[in-house]
Enzyme design. Structure first.
Site, mmCIF file in Angstrom:
data_model
loop_
_atom_site.group_PDB
_atom_site.id
_atom_site.type_symbol
_atom_site.label_atom_id
_atom_site.label_comp_id
_atom_site.label_asym_id
_atom_site.label_seq_id
_atom_site.Cartn_x
_atom_site.Cartn_y
_atom_site.Cartn_z
ATOM 1 N N HIS A 1 -9.263 -44.662 7.157
ATOM 2 C CA HIS A 1 -9.879 -43.858 8.218
ATOM 3 C C HIS A 1 -10.175 -44.713 9.454
ATOM 4 C CE1 HIS A 1 -11.479 -41.443 4.568
ATOM 5 N NE2 HIS A 1 -10.474 -40.774 5.084
ATOM 6 N N LYS B 1 -20.247 -27.437 -1.756
ATOM 7 C CA LYS B 1 -19.531 -28.594 -2.312
ATOM 8 C C LYS B 1 -20.521 -29.689 -2.682
ATOM 9 C CE LYS B 1 -14.787 -29.049 -0.612
ATOM 10 N NZ LYS B 1 -14.022 -29.757 0.437
ATOM 11 N N ARG C 1 -0.951 -39.037 4.375
ATOM 12 C CA ARG C 1 -0.478 -40.063 3.454
ATOM 13 C C ARG C 1 0.701 -39.614 2.624
ATOM 14 N NH1 ARG C 1 -6.014 -41.104 1.005
ATOM 15 N NH2 ARG C 1 -5.334 -38.963 0.689
ATOM 16 N N SER D 1 -9.982 -41.804 -1.013
ATOM 17 C CA SER D 1 -11.414 -41.679 -1.292
ATOM 18 C C SER D 1 -11.697 -41.229 -2.726
ATOM 19 C CB SER D 1 -12.074 -40.693 -0.317
ATOM 20 O OG SER D 1 -12.058 -41.219 1.000
#
Lengths: 154, 154, 154, 154, 154, 154
Positions: D18, D42, D91, D129
């Site tokens: 990031h 979440k 990615r 992550s």
């Protein structure tokens, strides 16, 4: 013999993409059953009754489309309904790989049932129920992604 | 030096696909440890003892295969067991991308351990533990997808 | 029995990515044969003798690595060399799909030979022989992508 | 007109990947807002305050980078901040397909906002992550994957 | 109205995978035309007459399957033959992306024609005409990958 | 400093998809150079002069867009033109993997140049120069896929 197809899904909610799949494949079958799969251990965002009603109103007047819900394996439901075909939309390569595993395991358990795939038209290819739920949850307006007349407001 | 490989997974359940990976790679190693990773924050469908027992009975009589369970990082477990190799099956491109991130981060933390991949034979390539659990949950018969003699009934 | 692996490819040219695959897998085998496949109907960019010499100089002094070239099917070459393993690097999902088809068809024709895959380390994962040729063809300097001491200038 | 970009994410945690995206794109914009999206339904692994502080300390001294958090739709947040660009790292091919659906649905709801993608440099492309959280959860050391000075210990 | 499908391809050669697609979809249509597309600027490995004859002998006795060859656009050929459906097999995610572009551009030029996709059964999913040609070219025996009775020897 | 981007490609032909990329990114740059890469060993379908003229007429009157052609490496061309950004459209996951390798190798050779990606809007995402050439070659009408006023007839 009547040609019957089952279009299974959670349809949480039913989108313009789903609608288009049914309309494009209707000429090929005598009957398409839009079948909402219900897993007791899953949480859904929109109530089953709402989801069912939205699909019914989308195709009302067309006797070749029926709406139903079922529990258990899709292939068992197909056998019960005398359907020899499962229809599925295919948007992405990620979809493809999961659909492939399911279709191949289904084929191995029920050799008499075929799964047919259709690709969305370009302008519908980005429509995704998961993202629609996210829009609704965040107070956005997702009406352009669902069939005419469906009010997603909770 | 003995060549030891760890085959980590949740094996929920152990499938014919997993069995085939072990059998095909056995000639290359002195020992393969089928290692059930246990994450305390994850829910499993089949009890650990069952999963362990199914793998043991699949390879019983073959002293080169052992079955174990572990918590913590796979690379720490490998170090503890003196294993220089991790083996993984690769079915789909979606698998590849996640496996790649894990393998590369493992390699960066433990440069002495290599991850080897093997692809399933075609007739086993559709077998998927997630779908097997779904079949069992829905009362279907998934016995054709697991090694001989495993009874998945709950 | 000696454990022999064949690492087949066109190696046009041999890259740091290829070198890394051989070095990482050497501890697992008694011998790795880097085998340049020659198809009479294909055009190569670098001459076979150059490609061979570059690989030889990369591993000179290490008797476990040999360099060879072959025509015909890879599995036939493996049989001739008594190799039970084919090793392949896997960079991308596009690679995976083609490698999968080849590995599965090979397995179906020669059940005694296994194909093992290894993923490049991150810093090598972008290295691609096709792009190297394009750089050389356009007068660029691609020396950072090939093993020390290789001079790609034509 | 000022060129403002929003870099949205959960940053759970913020990684070297990031950080690199922000640094590489800074010359193109007058301001980049690193915006932590907060969904009330979440669960996050690291507390919001920690995540925010880590990003702030990574870019402290650079007035062109600001850190914020938001609820609701990303496009609504962009409108509020006068940002015409969303930036995202890409990615994997799995990333691409989900990002594509989101970007296209965003574009259809807010035609004035463009989403730009940038690919990680090779050595950062494996950083993920989800895997970092898994390493931390299992007591491993993931400090090499996050910007200098971030202490992930819980 | 008669339901006619065109199954277009170069069939160089026709494989067990192709055969299976036709057999599985036959119950859905009144007629399937296996249509060999001929591009004057492309080189084929097997002569057109051979390819045609192999398909004919595979389905001889079944009047619902016919074999033909055509030049020009597939949709123009479908219009000429009164076929409202194109059928295609889908093996890989790479296939999907190219097929998607073609299907969507076809749909945009000929809205009355639908393309249906079917996935191979697992044991046939690795079969690939390109690799078969490579086997034949190298003197290998590829007979297990094509329908009974086809002799690929040149 | 002026922000200059190069949009390299063969543009054989320039499509509505390409046009959209330029228009959507124009507000971000002071200048976008649409740069036709010319490889002497490649065959093109449309003559260079035609391709250049089509792009010029598409953007005529907009001084921020210029059209050029170049040989050699894209990064060398960028350096010559003082461009710090390369822009690329990304349609498919297959595209992504090749673009990734190129972008990463470029980045490693020219750290001062960044490649930015943008995704097509849904209705343009199926447009593909390869398929357009195929349509033209077969006498079809591909005018709906290229900018207004371009006559693809050979």
């Amino acid at each position: 013999m009547e040609k019957i197809a089952v279009f299974p899904g959670s349809f949480d909610p039913f989108t313009k993409g789903h609608e288009s799949i049914v309309r494009r494949l209707l000429p090929l079958f005598d009957k398409i059953i839009v079948a909402i799969g219900v897993n007791s251990h899953k949480q859904y965002f929109f109530p089953l009754e709402k989801r069912k009603q939205w699909i019914e109103q989308t195709f009302k007047g067309d006797v070749r489309v029926s709406v139903d819900n079922f529990t258990g394996l899709t292939i068992d439901y197909c056998h019960k309904m005398n359907a020899k075909y499962i229809i599925r939309g295919l948007r992405t390569t990620t979809d493809l790989e999961f659909e492939k595993a399911i279709a191949q395991m289904n084929k191995s358990m029920a050799d008499d049932i075929e799964t047919l795939f259709i690709l969305p038209t370009p302008e519908l290819s980005a429509i995704n129920s998961t993202i629609i739920r996210d829009i609704v949850r965040n107070g956005g307006d997702a009406s352009r992604f669902v069939p005419e007349g469906i009010n997603l407001k909770l």
